[in-house]
Write a protein that holds these residues in place. Structure first.
Motif, PDB file in Angstrom:
ATOM      1  N   ARG A 156       0.828  -1.206   0.000  1.00 53.65           N
ATOM      2  CA  ARG A 156       0.000   0.000   0.000  1.00 53.65           C
ATOM      3  C   ARG A 156       0.858   1.250   0.000  1.00 53.65           C
ATOM      4  NH1 ARG A 156      -2.783  -2.108   4.343  1.00 53.65           N
ATOM      5  NH2 ARG A 156      -1.875  -0.455   5.613  1.00 53.65           N
ATOM      6  N   ARG A 157       1.844   1.265   0.880  1.00 49.61           N
ATOM      7  CA  ARG A 157       2.674   2.464   1.030  1.00 49.61           C
ATOM      8  C   ARG A 157       3.511   2.723  -0.212  1.00 49.61           C
ATOM      9  NH1 ARG A 157       4.174   1.362   7.454  1.00 49.61           N
ATOM     10  NH2 ARG A 157       2.001   1.623   8.144  1.00 49.61           N
ATOM     11  N   GLN A 158       3.964   1.658  -0.861  1.00 50.50           N
ATOM     12  CA  GLN A 158       4.714   1.849  -2.092  1.00 50.50           C
ATOM     13  C   GLN A 158       3.818   2.434  -3.177  1.00 50.50           C
ATOM     14  OE1 GLN A 158       7.941   1.579  -2.594  1.00 50.50           O
ATOM     15  NE2 GLN A 158       7.708   2.214  -4.744  1.00 50.50           N
ATOM     16  N   LEU A 159       2.585   1.962  -3.272  1.00 51.38           N
ATOM     17  CA  LEU A 159       1.643   2.491  -4.254  1.00 51.38           C
ATOM     18  C   LEU A 159       1.297   3.942  -3.953  1.00 51.38           C
ATOM     19  CD1 LEU A 159      -0.126   2.093  -6.701  1.00 51.38           C
ATOM     20  CD2 LEU A 159      -1.874   1.054  -5.220  1.00 51.38           C
TER      21      LEU A 159
ATOM     22  N   ASP B   3      -0.858   5.235   6.864  1.00 54.95           N
ATOM     23  CA  ASP B   3       0.241   4.969   5.938  1.00 54.95           C
ATOM     24  C   ASP B   3       0.986   6.251   5.588  1.00 54.95           C
ATOM     25  OD1 ASP B   3      -0.313   2.249   5.844  1.00 54.95           O
ATOM     26  OD2 ASP B   3      -1.627   2.432   4.107  1.00 54.95           O
ATOM     27  N   VAL B   4       0.230   7.329   5.364  1.00 55.33           N
ATOM     28  CA  VAL B   4       0.851   8.608   5.019  1.00 55.33           C
ATOM     29  C   VAL B   4       1.720   9.111   6.170  1.00 55.33           C
ATOM     30  CG1 VAL B   4       0.353  11.049   4.574  1.00 55.33           C
ATOM     31  CG2 VAL B   4      -0.866   9.273   3.301  1.00 55.33           C
ATOM     32  N   ARG B   5       1.235   8.953   7.397  1.00 58.08           N
ATOM     33  CA  ARG B   5       2.043   9.355   8.562  1.00 58.08           C
ATOM     34  C   ARG B   5       3.352   8.580   8.600  1.00 58.08           C
ATOM     35  NH1 ARG B   5      -2.975   9.201  11.956  1.00 58.08           N
ATOM     36  NH2 ARG B   5      -3.709  11.348  12.154  1.00 58.08           N
ATOM     37  N   ALA B   6       3.288   7.275   8.301  1.00 61.36           N
ATOM     38  CA  ALA B   6       4.493   6.450   8.323  1.00 61.36           C
ATOM     39  C   ALA B   6       5.478   6.885   7.241  1.00 61.36           C
ATOM     40  CB  ALA B   6       4.120   4.981   8.132  1.00 61.36           C
TER      41      ALA B   6
ATOM     42  N   LEU C 209       7.404  11.801   2.015  1.00 60.16           N
ATOM     43  CA  LEU C 209       6.362  12.725   1.568  1.00 60.16           C
ATOM     44  C   LEU C 209       5.946  13.599   2.731  1.00 60.16           C
ATOM     45  CD1 LEU C 209       3.673  11.325   2.931  1.00 60.16           C
ATOM     46  CD2 LEU C 209       3.635  10.001   0.826  1.00 60.16           C
ATOM     47  N   ASP C 210       5.145  14.613   2.445  1.00 61.01           N
ATOM     48  CA  ASP C 210       4.619  15.509   3.471  1.00 61.01           C
ATOM     49  C   ASP C 210       3.110  15.409   3.496  1.00 61.01           C
ATOM     50  OD1 ASP C 210       7.123  16.411   4.164  1.00 61.01           O
ATOM     51  OD2 ASP C 210       6.988  18.257   2.965  1.00 61.01           O
ATOM     52  N   ARG C 211       2.545  15.455   4.675  1.00 63.41           N
ATOM     53  CA  ARG C 211       1.087  15.533   4.788  1.00 63.41           C
ATOM     54  C   ARG C 211       0.638  16.968   4.572  1.00 63.41           C
ATOM     55  NH1 ARG C 211      -0.831  13.641  10.322  1.00 63.41           N
ATOM     56  NH2 ARG C 211       1.234  14.328  10.972  1.00 63.41           N
TER      57      ARG C 211
ATOM     58  N   HIS D 150      -3.370  19.250   4.206  1.00 62.58           N
ATOM     59  CA  HIS D 150      -4.757  19.162   4.629  1.00 62.58           C
ATOM     60  C   HIS D 150      -5.545  18.276   3.671  1.00 62.58           C
ATOM     61  CE1 HIS D 150      -3.389  22.509   7.005  1.00 62.58           C
ATOM     62  NE2 HIS D 150      -3.141  23.195   5.912  1.00 62.58           N
ATOM     63  N   GLY D 151      -5.867  17.077   4.114  1.00 63.09           N
ATOM     64  CA  GLY D 151      -6.680  16.176   3.304  1.00 63.09           C
ATOM     65  C   GLY D 151      -5.918  15.395   2.267  1.00 63.09           C
ATOM     66  N   GLY D 152      -4.571  15.402   2.318  1.00 57.43           N
ATOM     67  CA  GLY D 152      -3.836  14.685   1.298  1.00 57.43           C
ATOM     68  C   GLY D 152      -2.350  14.572   1.607  1.00 57.43           C
ATOM     69  N   ALA D 153      -1.584  14.234   0.571  1.00 59.05           N
ATOM     70  CA  ALA D 153      -0.141  14.076   0.693  1.00 59.05           C
ATOM     71  C   ALA D 153       0.525  14.737  -0.507  1.00 59.05           C
ATOM     72  CB  ALA D 153       0.242  12.600   0.758  1.00 59.05           C
ATOM     73  N   VAL D 154       1.718  15.332  -0.283  1.00 60.02           N
ATOM     74  CA  VAL D 154       2.448  16.024  -1.343  1.00 60.02           C
ATOM     75  C   VAL D 154       3.910  15.607  -1.289  1.00 60.02           C
ATOM     76  CG1 VAL D 154       0.906  18.011  -1.254  1.00 60.02           C
ATOM     77  CG2 VAL D 154       3.013  18.042   0.092  1.00 60.02           C
ATOM     78  N   LEU D 155       4.643  15.947  -2.339  1.00 56.26           N
ATOM     79  CA  LEU D 155       6.072  15.714  -2.336  1.00 56.26           C
ATOM     80  C   LEU D 155       6.724  16.504  -1.208  1.00 56.26           C
ATOM     81  CD1 LEU D 155       6.847  15.859  -6.156  1.00 56.26           C
ATOM     82  CD2 LEU D 155       6.823  13.839  -4.702  1.00 56.26           C
ATOM     83  N   PRO D 156       7.785  15.983  -0.597  1.00 55.51           N
ATOM     84  CA  PRO D 156       8.358  16.629   0.583  1.00 55.51           C
ATOM     85  C   PRO D 156       9.087  17.918   0.269  1.00 55.51           C
ATOM     86  CG  PRO D 156       9.703  14.759  -0.061  1.00 55.51           C
ATOM     87  CD  PRO D 156       8.485  14.743  -0.931  1.00 55.51           C
TER      88      PRO D 156
END
Length: 296
Positions: A6-9, A39-42, A49-51, A53-59
């Motif tokens: 999951r995290r790789q995807l 998963d995003v937190r991990a 990556l960076d969290r 609001h409501g999603g994830a972005v490149l760090p």
């Protein structure tokens, strides 16, 4: 699917798109948003990556804007709900400007049903959506084509807007904060958006919840020039997005909030907005609270 898969995807999706909402990640990996958030937190803890609001972005640093093919597949349900509400604000016979973007393209598809409308735009996609609409006049700016979003930019676009006056501008962008307003990552696009704002008596910003709190390089519309924000209901647990909405309301922005996708609306849509009468920056004396700003 195992956690590592999951995290790789998830990581591959963020790398490909620049920014992806939790809702979209959950749909692709076929799990709950709670699991995706974990998963995003991990992945964030590993610096991958960076969290947001409501999603994830490149760090790192300011949010990077994705290209049109990637953005067109992000937060599609939210953009549909926002476009539906924004279209209900437009009245017959009105003259408006509509900027470039995936959300404004969705709006244009709905504006084709509004008779007597005049739409000025720098977006090829907005113009295409309205090309066969009966009783809708489309006026395009000049300028140089920006291939990443099919918008016309540069001095030609800006000069063609000089002397223009319309009732409202409908704009989207890459990020929106109460402190800085609407922003984008491209200098030429930002300059044209500012010219669109100067042509309008009021400014309506269309932004889904994943853009709340995101900040990019070039400011397009300061918060005190935003009359209305049409957005979607932040998912449960997204306190920072809700806080940003409240901060925008406290700054005088009038909110029109669509329910979460799949939710049953509690009431009928809002009535169309009255014709603009106030100059930029003049706000009603009473500031509503976020709980009172759902469609009714």
């Amino acid at each position: 699917m195992f956690a590592a898969e999951r995290r790789q995807l998830i990581l591959e999706m963020v790398r490909a798109n620049g920014a992806v909402s939790l809702r979209e990640l959950a749909r692709v990996v076929q799990t709950s948003e709670v699991t995706v958030r974990r998963d995003v937190r991990a992945l964030e803890a590993e610096g991958l990556l960076d969290r947001r609001h409501g999603g994830a972005v490149l760090p790192g640093g300011l949010t990077r804007e994705s290209g049109f093919p990637q953005k067109s597949h992000l937060a599609t349900a939210e953009k549909t709900a926002i476009a539906d509400l924004a279209a209900s604000l437009v009245v017959e016979g009105e003259a408006i400007v509509v900027g470039a973007g995936t959300t404004t393209q969705e709006l244009a598809r709905r504006l084709a049903r509004v008779p007597g409308l005049t739409v000025v735009t720098n977006s090829l996609l907005v113009a295409q959506a309205l090309a066969h609409a009966n009783r809708v006049e489309v006026v395009m700016t000049g300028g140089t084509l920006r291939g990443s979003n099919y918008g016309l930019v540069g001095s030609g676009a800006e000069q063609s807007l000089q002397g223009l006056r319309v009732s409202r501008a409908f704009l989207s962008g890459a990020g929106l904060t109460a402190e800085r307003g609407l922003s984008t990552s491209n200098m030429l696009a930002a300059s044209v958006d500012r010219a669109l704002v100067q042509a309008a008596a009021e400014v309506v910003v269309l932004a889904d919840h994943t853009k709340l709190g995101a900040d990019t390089m070039f400011q397009t519309v300061p918060t005190d020039l935003i009359t209305h924000l049409v957005t979607d209901e932040p998912p449960p647990g997204e306190e920072r997005a809700a806080t940003e909405l409240q901060a925008l309301a406290d700054r005088g922005v009038q909110l029109v909030v669509a329910p979460s996708p799949g939710a049953v609306p509690e009431a009928a849509p809002r009535e169309p907005l009255p014709a603009p009468r106030r100059p930029h920056g003049l706000r009603p004396p009473a500031v509503p609270r976020l709980a009172d700003l759902r469609p009714h």
